[in-house]
Motif scaffolding. Structure first.
Motif, PDB file in Angstrom:
ATOM      1  N   ALA A 155     -10.844   0.099   1.164  1.00  9.36           N
ATOM      2  CA  ALA A 155     -10.619   0.159   2.612  1.00  9.36           C
ATOM      3  C   ALA A 155      -9.208   0.602   2.951  1.00  9.36           C
ATOM      4  CB  ALA A 155     -10.905  -1.199   3.239  1.00  9.36           C
ATOM      5  N   GLU A 156      -8.265   0.345   2.038  1.00  6.96           N
ATOM      6  CA  GLU A 156      -6.872   0.742   2.252  1.00  6.96           C
ATOM      7  C   GLU A 156      -6.470   1.926   1.370  1.00  6.96           C
ATOM      8  OE1 GLU A 156      -4.662  -0.239   4.500  1.00  6.96           O
ATOM      9  OE2 GLU A 156      -6.256  -1.456   5.412  1.00  6.96           O
ATOM     10  N   ASN A 157      -7.475   2.575   0.762  1.00  5.89           N
ATOM     11  CA  ASN A 157      -7.225   3.743  -0.105  1.00  5.89           C
ATOM     12  C   ASN A 157      -6.232   3.427  -1.223  1.00  5.89           C
ATOM     13  OD1 ASN A 157      -8.913   5.612   1.395  1.00  5.89           O
ATOM     14  ND2 ASN A 157      -7.321   5.578   2.975  1.00  5.89           N
ATOM     15  N   VAL A 158      -6.340   2.231  -1.785  1.00  4.72           N
ATOM     16  CA  VAL A 158      -5.488   1.808  -2.891  1.00  4.72           C
ATOM     17  C   VAL A 158      -6.206   2.118  -4.198  1.00  4.72           C
ATOM     18  CG1 VAL A 158      -4.444  -0.181  -4.056  1.00  4.72           C
ATOM     19  CG2 VAL A 158      -4.332   0.015  -1.557  1.00  4.72           C
ATOM     20  N   LYS A 159      -5.599   2.965  -5.019  1.00  6.82           N
ATOM     21  CA  LYS A 159      -6.239   3.352  -6.276  1.00  6.82           C
ATOM     22  C   LYS A 159      -6.199   2.235  -7.311  1.00  6.82           C
ATOM     23  CE  LYS A 159      -5.397   8.317  -5.757  1.00  6.82           C
ATOM     24  NZ  LYS A 159      -4.742   9.521  -6.340  1.00  6.82           N
ATOM     25  N   SER A 160      -5.072   1.506  -7.376  1.00  8.15           N
ATOM     26  CA  SER A 160      -4.960   0.396  -8.321  1.00  8.15           C
ATOM     27  C   SER A 160      -3.918  -0.577  -7.799  1.00  8.15           C
ATOM     28  CB  SER A 160      -4.587   0.886  -9.725  1.00  8.15           C
ATOM     29  OG  SER A 160      -3.312   1.501  -9.713  1.00  8.15           O
ATOM     30  N   ALA A 161      -4.075  -1.849  -8.183  1.00  5.75           N
ATOM     31  CA  ALA A 161      -3.205  -2.892  -7.659  1.00  5.75           C
ATOM     32  C   ALA A 161      -2.987  -3.974  -8.705  1.00  5.75           C
ATOM     33  CB  ALA A 161      -3.825  -3.513  -6.405  1.00  5.75           C
ATOM     34  N   PHE A 162      -1.936  -4.747  -8.512  1.00 10.20           N
ATOM     35  CA  PHE A 162      -1.786  -6.021  -9.205  1.00 10.20           C
ATOM     36  C   PHE A 162      -2.603  -7.039  -8.408  1.00 10.20           C
ATOM     37  CE2 PHE A 162       1.904  -3.724 -10.690  1.00 10.20           C
ATOM     38  CZ  PHE A 162       2.024  -4.124 -12.014  1.00 10.20           C
ATOM     39  N   ILE A 163      -3.421  -7.811  -9.108  1.00  7.77           N
ATOM     40  CA  ILE A 163      -4.311  -8.751  -8.427  1.00  7.77           C
ATOM     41  C   ILE A 163      -4.030 -10.157  -8.922  1.00  7.77           C
ATOM     42  CG2 ILE A 163      -6.693  -9.298  -7.826  1.00  7.77           C
ATOM     43  CD1 ILE A 163      -7.477  -6.470  -8.404  1.00  7.77           C
ATOM     44  N   CYS A 164      -3.833 -11.069  -7.980  1.00  8.42           N
ATOM     45  CA  CYS A 164      -3.479 -12.447  -8.294  1.00  8.42           C
ATOM     46  C   CYS A 164      -4.577 -13.380  -7.820  1.00  8.42           C
ATOM     47  CB  CYS A 164      -2.156 -12.800  -7.611  1.00  8.42           C
ATOM     48  SG  CYS A 164      -1.624 -14.502  -7.893  1.00  8.42           S
TER      49      CYS A 164
ATOM     50  N   SER B 230       5.934  -9.415   1.126  1.00  9.09           N
ATOM     51  CA  SER B 230       5.720  -8.183   1.891  1.00  9.09           C
ATOM     52  C   SER B 230       7.021  -7.459   2.217  1.00  9.09           C
ATOM     53  CB  SER B 230       4.958  -8.490   3.183  1.00  9.09           C
ATOM     54  OG  SER B 230       5.690  -9.388   3.993  1.00  9.09           O
ATOM     55  N   ASN B 231       8.166  -8.096   1.954  1.00  9.69           N
ATOM     56  CA  ASN B 231       9.444  -7.393   2.109  1.00  9.69           C
ATOM     57  C   ASN B 231       9.616  -6.313   1.042  1.00  9.69           C
ATOM     58  OD1 ASN B 231      10.299  -9.012   4.277  1.00  9.69           O
ATOM     59  ND2 ASN B 231      11.055 -10.591   2.885  1.00  9.69           N
ATOM     60  N   ASP B 232       8.896  -6.472  -0.080  1.00  8.77           N
ATOM     61  CA  ASP B 232       9.059  -5.547  -1.198  1.00  8.77           C
ATOM     62  C   ASP B 232       7.771  -4.842  -1.607  1.00  8.77           C
ATOM     63  OD1 ASP B 232      11.921  -6.245  -2.013  1.00  8.77           O
ATOM     64  OD2 ASP B 232      10.955  -8.213  -2.083  1.00  8.77           O
ATOM     65  N   TYR B 233       6.612  -5.379  -1.208  1.00  6.45           N
ATOM     66  CA  TYR B 233       5.337  -4.845  -1.683  1.00  6.45           C
ATOM     67  C   TYR B 233       4.345  -4.730  -0.534  1.00  6.45           C
ATOM     68  CZ  TYR B 233       7.379  -6.633  -6.021  1.00  6.45           C
ATOM     69  OH  TYR B 233       8.230  -6.903  -7.060  1.00  6.45           O
ATOM     70  N   GLN B 234       3.273  -4.012  -0.802  1.00  8.55           N
ATOM     71  CA  GLN B 234       2.134  -4.010   0.105  1.00  8.55           C
ATOM     72  C   GLN B 234       1.251  -5.199  -0.282  1.00  8.55           C
ATOM     73  OE1 GLN B 234      -0.129  -0.342   0.293  1.00  8.55           O
ATOM     74  NE2 GLN B 234      -1.956  -1.424   0.991  1.00  8.55           N
ATOM     75  N   VAL B 235       1.273  -6.247   0.517  1.00  4.60           N
ATOM     76  CA  VAL B 235       0.577  -7.489   0.190  1.00  4.60           C
ATOM     77  C   VAL B 235      -0.730  -7.571   0.977  1.00  4.60           C
ATOM     78  CG1 VAL B 235       0.688 -10.005   0.227  1.00  4.60           C
ATOM     79  CG2 VAL B 235       2.720  -8.669  -0.356  1.00  4.60           C
ATOM     80  N   MET B 236      -1.818  -7.792   0.262  1.00  6.58           N
ATOM     81  CA  MET B 236      -3.128  -7.949   0.880  1.00  6.58           C
ATOM     82  C   MET B 236      -3.697  -9.319   0.541  1.00  6.58           C
ATOM     83  SD  MET B 236      -4.719  -4.169   0.089  1.00  6.58           S
ATOM     84  CE  MET B 236      -3.934  -4.092  -1.522  1.00  6.58           C
ATOM     85  N   THR B 237      -4.237  -9.970   1.547  1.00  4.92           N
ATOM     86  CA  THR B 237      -4.968 -11.222   1.351  1.00  4.92           C
ATOM     87  C   THR B 237      -6.351 -11.039   1.961  1.00  4.92           C
ATOM     88  OG1 THR B 237      -4.064 -12.145   3.404  1.00  4.92           O
ATOM     89  CG2 THR B 237      -2.886 -12.637   1.360  1.00  4.92           C
TER      90      THR B 237
ATOM     91  N   LYS C 124       4.891  -2.547   2.562  1.00  9.38           N
ATOM     92  CA  LYS C 124       4.656  -1.256   1.918  1.00  9.38           C
ATOM     93  C   LYS C 124       5.137  -1.323   0.473  1.00  9.38           C
ATOM     94  CE  LYS C 124       5.259   1.424   6.177  1.00  9.38           C
ATOM     95  NZ  LYS C 124       6.034   2.523   6.847  1.00  9.38           N
ATOM     96  N   GLY C 125       4.611  -0.404  -0.327  1.00 12.28           N
ATOM     97  CA  GLY C 125       5.037  -0.338  -1.714  1.00 12.28           C
ATOM     98  C   GLY C 125       3.905  -0.619  -2.672  1.00 12.28           C
ATOM     99  N   ILE C 126       4.253  -1.150  -3.831  1.00 11.71           N
ATOM    100  CA  ILE C 126       3.261  -1.457  -4.862  1.00 11.71           C
ATOM    101  C   ILE C 126       2.261  -2.471  -4.302  1.00 11.71           C
ATOM    102  CG2 ILE C 126       2.932  -2.461  -7.166  1.00 11.71           C
ATOM    103  CD1 ILE C 126       5.890  -1.606  -7.705  1.00 11.71           C
ATOM    104  N   PRO C 127       0.953  -2.230  -4.440  1.00 12.12           N
ATOM    105  CA  PRO C 127      -0.037  -3.138  -3.852  1.00 12.12           C
ATOM    106  C   PRO C 127      -0.223  -4.425  -4.670  1.00 12.12           C
ATOM    107  CG  PRO C 127      -0.934  -0.912  -4.205  1.00 12.12           C
ATOM    108  CD  PRO C 127       0.335  -1.007  -4.985  1.00 12.12           C
TER     109      PRO C 127
END
Length: 258
Positions: free
Chosen positions: A82-91, A44-51, A19-22
């Motif tokens: 799909a996860e209702n994320v408005k904006s994210a950091f993308i790597c 993922s201990n600190d952020y909402q991580v998506m792969t 959970k947290g910043i995506p």
């Protein structure tokens, strides 16, 4: 196991943890979301991580639309939707970074910042061109076992992790992989880098010297702030072979620009 759901578009497989910043991670062709197992478990201990698996890779499907960078960028946004994320950091890692650049150009309001590991805005060097051409030849010859083993040996040390990555690469159609390599070879964002207004973090392995020169294009042309860090004692394989340092630098970057 979530998928994007759209009646008229390919189902894109993705995973989410924390959970947290995506933070969303984009892999190079064929390697799939398993490229970022370490990032998902640690960050993922600190952020909402998506792969995610790019279309036609791993567990993701395809549709009738021809492959293009704008289409792949659209898929990235569909995962956020799909996860209702408005904006994210993308790597993005390696050629996955080209997709991330296209996403930042096409959807500036959805991208808080981008992290490029071994990134390039175009393929303009002899060695990198040859790397793509070798991939094209191997895929055309349907040598997926060879490609899988080369990638697994380059990225992983543990036998189980090597096998997992190789098995994932083998899921991909050689014809589609050839299309991905051709797309990456032809793609250029250089003339449009000024449209990237978000912060950019460039991470390169110190031994990955044939892509180091690309950093100058980003510093010269990107509108937003750009930081470059060279990591010692590693080549191209930053997500797997320099993961602790990568995690630390991503955390610093997100904290600075969130």
């Amino acid at each position: 196991m979530p998928f994007t759901k759209d009646e008229h578009a390919a189902d894109i497989y993705y995973e989410k943890e924390g959970k947290g910043i995506p933070l969303l991670f984009v892999h190079p062709p064929s390697m799939g979301h398993v490229t970022f197992r370490r990032q998902k478990s640690r960050l993922s201990n600190d952020y909402q991580v998506m792969t995610m698996d790019l279309r036609g890779n791993g567990r993701s499907g395809m549709d009738e639309r021809p492959l293009s960078m704008p289409l792949l960028a659209e898929d990235v946004i569909r995962v956020l939707d799909a996860e209702n994320v408005k904006s994210a950091f993308i790597c993005g890692y390696s050629n996955g970074g080209s997709i991330v650049q296209e996403t930042a150009i096409q959807y500036p309001d959805r991208v808080r910042g981008i992290i490029l590991m071994g990134g390039f805005s175009e393929v303009n060097s002899f060695l990198l061109k040859n790397e793509f051409r070798l991939g094209i030849y191997a895929a055309r010859a349907k040598q997926m076992g060879l490609i899988a083993n080369v990638l697994a040996l380059a990225h992983e040390r543990e036998p189980r992790r090597k096998k997992d990555l190789a098995d994932y690469v083998k899921r991909m159609s050689p014809h589609l992989l050839e299309q991905y390599y051709r797309l990456g070879l032809a793609y250029s964002a250089t003339a449009r880098l000024e449209q990237i207004q978000c912060p950019v973090l460039l991470l390169y392995g110190n031994r990955d010297d044939y892509v180091h020169h690309y950093r100058h294009l980003f510093h010269e042309k990107v509108s937003g702030p750009v930081e470059t860090i060279l990591l010692g004692d590693v080549g191209h394989q930053l997500p797997t072979k320099k993961s602790s340092a990568v995690h630390h630098l991503i955390k610093q970057f997100v904290k600075k620009y969130n």
